[in-house]
Design an enzyme around this catalytic site. Sequence first.
Site, mmCIF file in Angstrom:
data_model
loop_
_atom_site.group_PDB
_atom_site.id
_atom_site.type_symbol
_atom_site.label_atom_id
_atom_site.label_comp_id
_atom_site.label_asym_id
_atom_site.label_seq_id
_atom_site.Cartn_x
_atom_site.Cartn_y
_atom_site.Cartn_z
ATOM 1 N N GLY A 129 0.789 -1.230 0.000
ATOM 2 C CA GLY A 129 0.000 0.000 0.000
ATOM 3 C C GLY A 129 0.815 1.270 0.000
ATOM 4 O O GLY A 129 0.255 2.361 -0.130
ATOM 5 N N GLY B 126 4.800 -3.046 -3.442
ATOM 6 C CA GLY B 126 4.969 -3.429 -4.848
ATOM 7 C C GLY B 126 5.346 -2.187 -5.628
ATOM 8 O O GLY B 126 6.509 -1.890 -5.880
ATOM 9 N N ARG B 127 4.315 -1.373 -5.965
ATOM 10 C CA ARG B 127 4.552 -0.230 -6.861
ATOM 11 C C ARG B 127 5.519 0.793 -6.282
ATOM 12 O O ARG B 127 6.211 1.481 -7.027
ATOM 13 C CB ARG B 127 3.234 0.416 -7.252
ATOM 14 C CG ARG B 127 2.655 1.371 -6.253
ATOM 15 C CD ARG B 127 1.266 1.774 -6.623
ATOM 16 N NE ARG B 127 0.354 0.653 -6.447
ATOM 17 C CZ ARG B 127 -0.708 0.427 -7.188
ATOM 18 N NH1 ARG B 127 -0.998 1.234 -8.178
ATOM 19 N NH2 ARG B 127 -1.487 -0.603 -6.937
ATOM 20 N N ARG C 145 -3.728 -0.222 -17.291
ATOM 21 C CA ARG C 145 -4.241 0.546 -16.148
ATOM 22 C C ARG C 145 -5.205 1.671 -16.547
ATOM 23 O O ARG C 145 -6.240 1.829 -15.905
ATOM 24 C CB ARG C 145 -3.094 1.091 -15.290
ATOM 25 C CG ARG C 145 -2.161 -0.007 -14.756
ATOM 26 C CD ARG C 145 -1.182 0.496 -13.720
ATOM 27 N NE ARG C 145 -1.835 0.746 -12.457
ATOM 28 C CZ ARG C 145 -2.124 1.936 -12.004
ATOM 29 N NH1 ARG C 145 -1.806 3.014 -12.693
ATOM 30 N NH2 ARG C 145 -2.745 2.086 -10.864
ATOM 31 N N TYR D 89 -8.718 1.017 -14.850
ATOM 32 C CA TYR D 89 -9.042 1.840 -13.664
ATOM 33 C C TYR D 89 -9.236 3.310 -13.999
ATOM 34 O O TYR D 89 -9.360 4.123 -13.083
ATOM 35 C CB TYR D 89 -7.911 1.794 -12.623
ATOM 36 C CG TYR D 89 -7.310 0.443 -12.357
ATOM 37 C CD1 TYR D 89 -8.046 -0.552 -11.709
ATOM 38 C CD2 TYR D 89 -6.003 0.159 -12.722
ATOM 39 C CE1 TYR D 89 -7.478 -1.783 -11.451
ATOM 40 C CE2 TYR D 89 -5.432 -1.074 -12.450
ATOM 41 C CZ TYR D 89 -6.181 -2.042 -11.828
ATOM 42 O OH TYR D 89 -5.615 -3.263 -11.571
ATOM 43 N N CYS E 151 -7.934 -2.904 -31.320
ATOM 44 C CA CYS E 151 -9.296 -2.653 -31.805
ATOM 45 C C CYS E 151 -10.310 -2.635 -30.661
ATOM 46 O O CYS E 151 -11.148 -3.531 -30.537
ATOM 47 C CB CYS E 151 -9.669 -3.710 -32.829
ATOM 48 S SG CYS E 151 -8.536 -3.662 -34.201
HETATM 49 N N1 LLP Z 1 0.417 -7.433 -0.690
HETATM 50 C C1 LLP Z 1 -0.711 -7.992 -1.106
HETATM 51 C C2 LLP Z 1 -1.301 -9.100 -0.341
HETATM 52 C C3 LLP Z 1 -1.353 -7.496 -2.256
HETATM 53 O O1 LLP Z 1 -2.494 -8.040 -2.653
HETATM 54 C C4 LLP Z 1 -0.764 -6.424 -2.989
HETATM 55 C C5 LLP Z 1 -1.391 -5.910 -4.193
HETATM 56 C C6 LLP Z 1 0.449 -5.882 -2.523
HETATM 57 C C7 LLP Z 1 1.007 -6.405 -1.362
HETATM 58 C C8 LLP Z 1 1.180 -4.773 -3.240
HETATM 59 O O2 LLP Z 1 0.449 -3.622 -3.376
HETATM 60 P P1 LLP Z 1 1.185 -2.281 -3.826
HETATM 61 O O3 LLP Z 1 2.216 -1.960 -2.810
HETATM 62 O O4 LLP Z 1 1.784 -2.511 -5.162
HETATM 63 O O5 LLP Z 1 0.146 -1.252 -3.897
HETATM 64 N N2 LLP Z 1 -3.218 -3.930 -10.674
HETATM 65 C C9 LLP Z 1 -3.465 -2.893 -9.699
HETATM 66 C C10 LLP Z 1 -2.899 -3.236 -8.358
HETATM 67 C C11 LLP Z 1 -3.452 -4.486 -7.759
HETATM 68 C C12 LLP Z 1 -2.736 -4.792 -6.473
HETATM 69 C C13 LLP Z 1 -3.136 -6.078 -5.905
HETATM 70 N N3 LLP Z 1 -2.464 -6.407 -4.684
HETATM 71 C C14 LLP Z 1 -2.902 -1.572 -10.234
HETATM 72 O O6 LLP Z 1 -2.382 -1.549 -11.346
HETATM 73 O O7 LLP Z 1 -3.029 -0.540 -9.579
#
Ligand code: LLP
Length: 431
Positions: free
Chosen positions: A247, A290-291, A327, A331, A359
């Site tokens: 997050g 993650g991001r 994305r 979204y 397309c």
């Molecule tokens: N931990 C768990 C259990 C998760 O489900 C996720 C993301 C993360 C960590 C990492 O989240 P982050 O730090 O990247 O925000 N495709 C979407 C994001 C889906 C994330 C799903 N879970 C997007 O492009 O925004």
Amino acid sequence: MADTQIPESPWFSYRDGALMCEDVPLASVAAEVDTPAFVYSGAAIDDAYRSIDDALSFAPHLIAYAVKANGNLSVLARLASQGCGADIVSVGEMQRALKAGFPPERIVYSGVGKRRDEILAAAQAGVRTLHVENIQELDVVESVARELGRPLAIGLRVNPDVDAKTHPYIATGLRESKFGLAIPVAESIIPSILENPHLELESVACHIGSQLSSPRPLREAVEILGRFAKHCVEQGAMLRAIDVGGGWPMHYGHEVDAYPPPAAFGDAIREGLEASGVLRPDLEIITEPGRALVGDAGVLLTRVLYTKMQGERRFVIVDAAMTELIRPALYGAYHAIMPVVEPGPSTDVIPVDVVGPVCESGDFVAKDRPLPELKQGDLLAIRGAGAYGREMQSMYNARPLPPEVLVDGSRSRLVRRRSGPEALWQGEILA
Ligand code: LLP
């Protein structure tokens, strides 16, 4: 330029009118590998890792990178070499993480629907913790432990019922989301877990959602998780870690106010744990960004194929599409766009729709985006494409998978080749 909605980055900035990735002109990457292509800055990844590491310096911790954000082997290897761990959600992600060099004892396995064969494979590989988020799943883990003849370490992922105040598709911590166990349910199964010789309750976990614009919901969730952890300890659990999920936000450029820095999220975690009374010197904190580690470390480099007017709308048709970056379509996500040749300070901008060749009317990168006049052959860098770009890509319209380039100072290395025609029918049987 009038469009100021571009996040500041020392890794992607203009030098003598040319957009660089670190010390490499993006135009020369395009000349070498063609477009569309993902380009990652190694220094940006290292820097992001360090800021989260510093934010958690108050306690022993493991940063378990959410592999789903970007599983390129070289990106993973770079993080693994820093001491980073991995958060996986499938055996495929585990295989990637192991191949890239993450030791299994630094891998945690999350996921709402793990198959028995996946749980078995992860246990055989020696993955550190299986996050359990379903009572039925607990039975499956137990049966795998029996089969292997040794206890398995589990973490209980609970759902703290906290509103992450983010996009509904990426909020995961509300009572009615599919993720985690409701806390009363989790509490009710602790005695039977502790009595079970096949299970070792080693952690508790939660993840309330992605892209938290404020640390407040995180603090709230961590306090609830901490109280749950305390309850587990009082029941006799030997908890080794508390996993507060991901997050950590990144800037895409359209934010009205800048997000608080990583240190503020670290403080929120510490305050939540302190308030719950569970913080002790040997309790390890795990987080799963993650991001925040890779998102702004990557751009999607694309070239203008054509421009056209349709009625009053101006279209810029580029060679990247929803197949490389879904994305915006999925979204309505905002991604900043930077021309690779710097526009002059007094260049006029006009709102255009930047669209791909696929397309589908939903295939767009940006709508009504003020950009300087663009012509055929111009190169653009789509920012914030390091996370959930390549991972969510598809080969729809039989498009090849783009190459990926990792930059390190003045050195750029191809870390994935563009796929050839054989990838289009790989595994198919012509009957
Ligand atoms: N931990 C768990 C259990 C998760 O489900 C996720 C993301 C993360 C960590 C990492 O989240 P982050 O730090 O990247 O925000 N495709 C979407 C994001 C889906 C994330 C799903 N879970 C997007 O492009 O925004």
